[in-house]
Structures are given as C-alpha cells and as structure tokens.
Enzyme design. Structure first.
Site, PDB file in Angstrom:
ATOM      1  N   SER A 213     -39.193   5.882  20.155  1.00  0.00           N
ATOM      2  CA  SER A 213     -40.467   5.149  20.113  1.00  0.00           C
ATOM      3  C   SER A 213     -40.799   4.504  21.453  1.00  0.00           C
ATOM      4  O   SER A 213     -39.904   4.056  22.176  1.00  0.00           O
ATOM      5  CB  SER A 213     -40.419   4.047  19.065  1.00  0.00           C
ATOM      6  OG  SER A 213     -40.041   4.568  17.829  1.00  0.00           O
TER       7      SER A 213
ATOM      8  N   SER B 123     -32.866   0.242  18.542  1.00  0.00           N
ATOM      9  CA  SER B 123     -31.821  -0.526  17.846  1.00  0.00           C
ATOM     10  C   SER B 123     -30.492  -0.406  18.581  1.00  0.00           C
ATOM     11  O   SER B 123     -30.070   0.705  18.931  1.00  0.00           O
ATOM     12  CB  SER B 123     -31.637  -0.020  16.414  1.00  0.00           C
ATOM     13  OG  SER B 123     -32.866   0.059  15.748  1.00  0.00           O
TER      14      SER B 123
ATOM     15  N   GLU C 232     -32.162  11.965   9.924  1.00  0.00           N
ATOM     16  CA  GLU C 232     -32.199  10.500   9.825  1.00  0.00           C
ATOM     17  C   GLU C 232     -32.827  10.076   8.502  1.00  0.00           C
ATOM     18  O   GLU C 232     -32.327   9.185   7.822  1.00  0.00           O
ATOM     19  CB  GLU C 232     -33.020   9.936  11.004  1.00  0.00           C
ATOM     20  CG  GLU C 232     -33.136   8.421  10.981  1.00  0.00           C
ATOM     21  CD  GLU C 232     -33.912   7.866  12.182  1.00  0.00           C
ATOM     22  OE1 GLU C 232     -34.355   8.654  13.032  1.00  0.00           O
ATOM     23  OE2 GLU C 232     -34.072   6.643  12.233  1.00  0.00           O
TER      24      GLU C 232
ATOM     25  N   GLU D  23     -46.333   4.278   5.178  1.00  0.00           N
ATOM     26  CA  GLU D  23     -47.541   5.129   5.152  1.00  0.00           C
ATOM     27  C   GLU D  23     -47.192   6.546   5.622  1.00  0.00           C
ATOM     28  O   GLU D  23     -47.642   7.536   5.043  1.00  0.00           O
ATOM     29  CB  GLU D  23     -48.634   4.533   6.065  1.00  0.00           C
ATOM     30  CG  GLU D  23     -49.271   3.252   5.554  1.00  0.00           C
ATOM     31  CD  GLU D  23     -48.394   2.019   5.755  1.00  0.00           C
ATOM     32  OE1 GLU D  23     -47.418   2.085   6.537  1.00  0.00           O
ATOM     33  OE2 GLU D  23     -48.677   0.990   5.109  1.00  0.00           O
TER      34      GLU D  23
HETATM   35  C1  FAD Z   1     -36.510  -2.962  13.195  1.00  0.00           C
HETATM   36  C2  FAD Z   1     -36.944  -1.698  13.843  1.00  0.00           C
HETATM   37  C3  FAD Z   1     -35.981  -0.850  14.389  1.00  0.00           C
HETATM   38  C4  FAD Z   1     -36.363   0.311  15.027  1.00  0.00           C
HETATM   39  N1  FAD Z   1     -35.414   1.111  15.630  1.00  0.00           N
HETATM   40  C5  FAD Z   1     -35.822   2.158  16.387  1.00  0.00           C
HETATM   41  C6  FAD Z   1     -34.886   2.895  17.156  1.00  0.00           C
HETATM   42  O1  FAD Z   1     -33.690   2.615  17.153  1.00  0.00           O
HETATM   43  N2  FAD Z   1     -35.335   3.901  17.930  1.00  0.00           N
HETATM   44  C7  FAD Z   1     -36.653   4.247  17.969  1.00  0.00           C
HETATM   45  O2  FAD Z   1     -36.984   5.185  18.677  1.00  0.00           O
HETATM   46  N3  FAD Z   1     -37.578   3.566  17.261  1.00  0.00           N
HETATM   47  C8  FAD Z   1     -37.193   2.519  16.474  1.00  0.00           C
HETATM   48  N4  FAD Z   1     -38.112   1.798  15.775  1.00  0.00           N
HETATM   49  C9  FAD Z   1     -39.517   2.115  15.922  1.00  0.00           C
HETATM   50  C10 FAD Z   1     -40.138   2.694  14.676  1.00  0.00           C
HETATM   51  O3  FAD Z   1     -39.751   4.039  14.506  1.00  0.00           O
HETATM   52  C11 FAD Z   1     -41.650   2.513  14.824  1.00  0.00           C
HETATM   53  O4  FAD Z   1     -41.901   1.123  14.807  1.00  0.00           O
HETATM   54  C12 FAD Z   1     -42.391   3.195  13.723  1.00  0.00           C
HETATM   55  O5  FAD Z   1     -42.295   4.584  13.833  1.00  0.00           O
HETATM   56  C13 FAD Z   1     -43.864   2.767  13.702  1.00  0.00           C
HETATM   57  O6  FAD Z   1     -44.432   2.931  14.971  1.00  0.00           O
HETATM   58  P1  FAD Z   1     -45.268   1.757  15.655  1.00  0.00           P
HETATM   59  O7  FAD Z   1     -44.464   0.496  15.576  1.00  0.00           O
HETATM   60  O8  FAD Z   1     -45.704   2.227  16.978  1.00  0.00           O
HETATM   61  O9  FAD Z   1     -46.510   1.542  14.701  1.00  0.00           O
HETATM   62  P2  FAD Z   1     -47.815   2.440  14.676  1.00  0.00           P
HETATM   63  O10 FAD Z   1     -47.428   3.878  14.707  1.00  0.00           O
HETATM   64  O11 FAD Z   1     -48.749   1.953  15.726  1.00  0.00           O
HETATM   65  O12 FAD Z   1     -48.397   2.100  13.256  1.00  0.00           O
HETATM   66  C14 FAD Z   1     -49.164   0.922  13.001  1.00  0.00           C
HETATM   67  C15 FAD Z   1     -49.624   0.984  11.557  1.00  0.00           C
HETATM   68  O13 FAD Z   1     -50.482   2.127  11.377  1.00  0.00           O
HETATM   69  C16 FAD Z   1     -50.005   2.944  10.331  1.00  0.00           C
HETATM   70  N5  FAD Z   1     -50.236   4.363  10.653  1.00  0.00           N
HETATM   71  C17 FAD Z   1     -50.019   4.966  11.841  1.00  0.00           C
HETATM   72  N6  FAD Z   1     -50.302   6.274  11.759  1.00  0.00           N
HETATM   73  C18 FAD Z   1     -50.702   6.504  10.486  1.00  0.00           C
HETATM   74  C19 FAD Z   1     -51.126   7.665   9.779  1.00  0.00           C
HETATM   75  N7  FAD Z   1     -51.168   8.874  10.363  1.00  0.00           N
HETATM   76  N8  FAD Z   1     -51.449   7.523   8.464  1.00  0.00           N
HETATM   77  C20 FAD Z   1     -51.394   6.304   7.849  1.00  0.00           C
HETATM   78  N9  FAD Z   1     -51.016   5.169   8.485  1.00  0.00           N
HETATM   79  C21 FAD Z   1     -50.669   5.268   9.772  1.00  0.00           C
HETATM   80  C22 FAD Z   1     -48.524   2.663  10.258  1.00  0.00           C
HETATM   81  O14 FAD Z   1     -47.996   2.963   8.965  1.00  0.00           O
HETATM   82  C23 FAD Z   1     -48.470   1.171  10.570  1.00  0.00           C
HETATM   83  O15 FAD Z   1     -48.734   0.422   9.406  1.00  0.00           O
HETATM   84  C24 FAD Z   1     -37.740   0.656  15.085  1.00  0.00           C
HETATM   85  C25 FAD Z   1     -38.693  -0.192  14.501  1.00  0.00           C
HETATM   86  C26 FAD Z   1     -38.300  -1.361  13.902  1.00  0.00           C
HETATM   87  C27 FAD Z   1     -39.349  -2.262  13.308  1.00  0.00           C
END
Ligand code: FAD
Length: 385
Positions: free
Chosen positions: A128, A160, A243, A370
C-alpha cells in the site's frame, strides 16, 4: 463431502493439543517494539524444534507436509490453548513463504524458507501507498533497472511491523509506460539496505505496529526479483489471495472470547436491576446471536479449507475474511459494553479497550470490507461489476 474429521485427523488434534497445552508460552507477549519480535521468533523456534513448524508446507521446503485441514486443526488448537498470535511473523508464514514457494528462484527458496520456519527472520509487506490501497494498481514507488540492481524511490504506508522486519515483499513500478497492471515488479527488499527510513505510526489503540516506509534510491539486487521484472501484478495477486485465505481458524480464539463473555455476563450483577447481566434481554440476544454466527463462521472456515483441499482456489476466502473481521468487531464491541472496571476474564479492562480499538483495523487491512464484498459479489455470486 466429509462432515466429520477422520480418525487420523482426530489423533493429530489430540497430539497437537497435548503439545500446545504443555508448551504455549505463559509469559505475556510484549505489546509493542522489538520485544514483540523476539517473543514471536522464540515461539516460532520452539514450534520448529518440536517439528510443528510449517504444518501444510511441503516437505521439500522444510515443512511437515500435511494437508491444509491439519493446519487448520493446529490453528484451532493453538487458539484453544491461548497460544500467541503469529504477530510479527504473520507475513512471513502466511504469504511471503508461500509466494516464494510458488514463484521464487531456487536460491531464494533455499535462503529464505528455512529462516522463516526456524524463526530467524521477520517479513513485512510493502504494497500500500498513500494513493494506492484498495486501488493497488495505482502504486507509484519507482524501480529503475540499473546494471544488476533495481533502484527504488518512493513511499509505502501502513506497513505492519516494518520497524522490526528483516525483509519486505515490495511492489514497485518498473515500467511507467505500460498499463496500470503491467510494469509492476515484486521484489524482496532487505530492510537494512541504505536509503530506507521507517517511521512508525501511532494508532488509536496506542501501539506502533504500523509504519510509513520511505525509499531513497535503495539499490536492490536484481536476483531479489520474484517472478519476472514487470510481472509482479500476477505474483501480487497470488500473494493477496493466499493472504486473504489466511486466518481460517481465528474462530477458535474468538469463540473462546465469546464464551468468556457469556461467563462474565452470568457471574456479574447489573447494578440497576440486581440481576446477572445475562438476564438483560438485549445482552442475552446479542450473545445468542453471536454464538449462532460463530457456528456459521466455523462451518464457513471448514468449507473454505475443504475446497482448498480439493485444489479449487476459493474466492470464498474473501467471504470468510469479511465475516470473521465483522464478527470480531462486534464481539469486541460487546466486550466493551459489558466492561466494568474489574478484570474481564483473562485480561484487564485496558486489554479489552485495546482489543476493541484494534479491531477497527480488521475491516481495513488485507482489503476493506467493501472490497471483500465486491470480490464476493463478482467472483462468488457472479454479479456484474
Ligand atoms: C492496521 C492496518 C495494517 C495494514 N498493514 C498493511 C501492510 O502490512 N502492508 C500493506 O501493504 N498495507 C497494509 N495496510 C493497508 C491496507 O491494505 C489499506 O489500508 C487498504 O487496502 C485500504 O486502502 P486505503 O487505506 O488506501 O483506503 P482507500 O482504498 O482509499 O479506501 C477508502 C474507502 O473507500 C472504499 N473503497 C475504495 N475503493 C472502493 C471500491 N472499488 N468499491 C467500494 N468501496 C471502495 C474503501 O472500502 C474505504 O472505505 C494496512 C492497513 C491498516 C489499517
């Protein structure tokens, strides 16, 4: 279809249970920092030395070579025995190792797989980015191929355990002129390489398990590419599907927690009514509903594992991950509602608060609810996009 465990599986369960009861560490796992790493590695080493590491990993890769159902039984029994979570080792054991088995070179497998099983290395996942979470194909961290290296510049977020990791599953864009899904490369990044800066993020739960990682012209040897240059999307999709299928047996630990809540509600008096909390109809019906949902969760976990067993890759694992994460949040919320200032079962009130706050991340990491619903809709139910 088999609705019962076989005699051999039951015997395996009994042996696993006996070993776990005698060997699960009784010291409290540190909440944060390098102590968590050392604790998790020591627990992994103990399992390895006793022949329990990599239950469903092939023998050729140092595993025990048993089917996935045995692995699920092991995880169930670990949950029952109150074993620590995989914690800082979850990336290595749950998906970095399996990704290397599927796509790694012989040298990568020979170097990394034994270290993972023996409890000698911690991995993290650098997928991410600030603008690329759900939309992972939007990632921008650049990888320039130069001589025998890929030179990486950019930023990852929410990584993480990056602050205690030795290696990283890193996705970089090696060809920005190709389509969004092309031009991505999956590399093994040594977290000690010059040019890497790790900044922990403090979450609402008060811990620092998650980090921002910055790369400033980090030189990564070309032999660290997993799969091929510009073919990383295919490798990453495999990593993510492994995963998402992970954590099949989280239900046992969660069910244990629910049973503890039921006992707590039975043993503690509601000051307002002078009756046990369990007599409150709202509490009683929430506990009953959760109990029923746990039965559903366990059945779903068994279905996913038995599909895997027959070689059918299951998008159902997204359904399991979704159901588990939402049930976990609901259980932790109830736990908060039942809280008094007294100790709750095995932990303190503060532990319950921390678990509740931590549970918010379960419906975000590894794919948000989602996104999981989208996968279930399209790939399980066959609905249009
Ligand atoms: C505690 C924690 C640990 C994590 N650990 C890791 C890690 O070790 N390595 C890593 O690479 N990543 C990690 N992540 C990242 C995680 O994979 C992302 O936070 C996640 O994929 C969501 O991406 P974003 O935060 O950019 O939110 P966004 O993608 O910007 O989403 C924002 C909102 O929009 C919604 N949304 C987005 N696209 C769509 C769609 N097509 N349809 C419907 N709704 C949608 C989402 O559901 C969310 O509610 C971690 C996240 C957290 C919170």
């Amino acid at each position: 279809m088999h609705l019962e465990f076989t005699a051999e599986e039951n015997a395996f369960r009994a042996t696993a249970r006996e070993w776990l009861v005698a060997n699960v560490p009784r010291d409290k796992r540190p909440d944060d920092g390098p102590g968590t790493r050392e604790f998790d590695l020591a627990w992994q080493r103990r399992q390895y030395e006793a022949g329990w590491a990599g239950i469903n990993w092939p023998k050729a890769h140092g595993g025990v070579g048993l089917p996935s159902v045995h692995h699920m039984i092991w995880l169930e029994e670990a949950g029952r025995a109150g074993a620590p979570p995989m914690g800082t080792l979850s990336v290595a054991l749950s998906h970095a190792g399996p990704t290397l088995m599927a796509f790694g070179t012989d040298a990568q497998k020979a170097f990394h797989l034994p270290r993972i099983l023996q409890g000698a290395s911690v991995w993290c996942q650098g997928f991410s980015e600030p603008g690329a979470g759900s939309d992972l194909a939007g990632l921008k961290t650049r990888g320039v191929v130069e001589d025998n290296c890929i030179v990486v510049t950019g930023q990852k977020v929410w990584t993480s355990h990056a602050h205690v990791a030795d290696y990283q599953e890193l996705l970089v864009r090696t060809d920005s002129s190709a389509g969004r899904h092309a031009g991505i490369t999956w590399i093994i990044c040594d977290m000690k390489a010059p040019g890497i800066t790790v900044r922990p993020i403090r979450t609402i739960a008060g811990n620092h398990h998650y980090c921002e990682v910055f790369y400033d012209e980090v030189r990564i040897p070309i032999e660290n590419v997993v799969g091929a240059i510009n073919d990383g999307w295919r490798v990453a999709m495999s990593t993510l599907s492994i995963e998402r299928a992970g954590g099949v047996a989280g239900h046992m630990a969660l069910e244990k927690e629910l049973n503890r809540l039921i006992r707590f509600a039975d043993d503690n008096i509601d000051d307002a009514t002078g009756e046990p909390l369990l007599r409150d109809s709202r509490i009683m019906s929430e506990l009953a509903e959760l109990k029923a949902k746990f039965a559903g969760l366990r059945a779903l976990a068994y279905t996913v594992v038995s599909r895997e067993e027959s070689g059918v890759p299951g998008p159902e694992s997204s359904l399991l991950a979704l159901y588990y994460a939402e049930l976990l949040q609901r259980t932790q919320r109830l736990s908060m509602q039942l809280l008094s200032s007294d100790c709750l079962g095995g932990g303190s009130a503060q532990d319950a608060i921390d678990r509740y706050l931590q549970s918010f991340s379960n419906t975000i990491m590894g794919g948000t609810s989602e996104i999981r619903r989208n996968i279930v809709a399209q790939r399980v139910l066959g609905l249009p996009r």
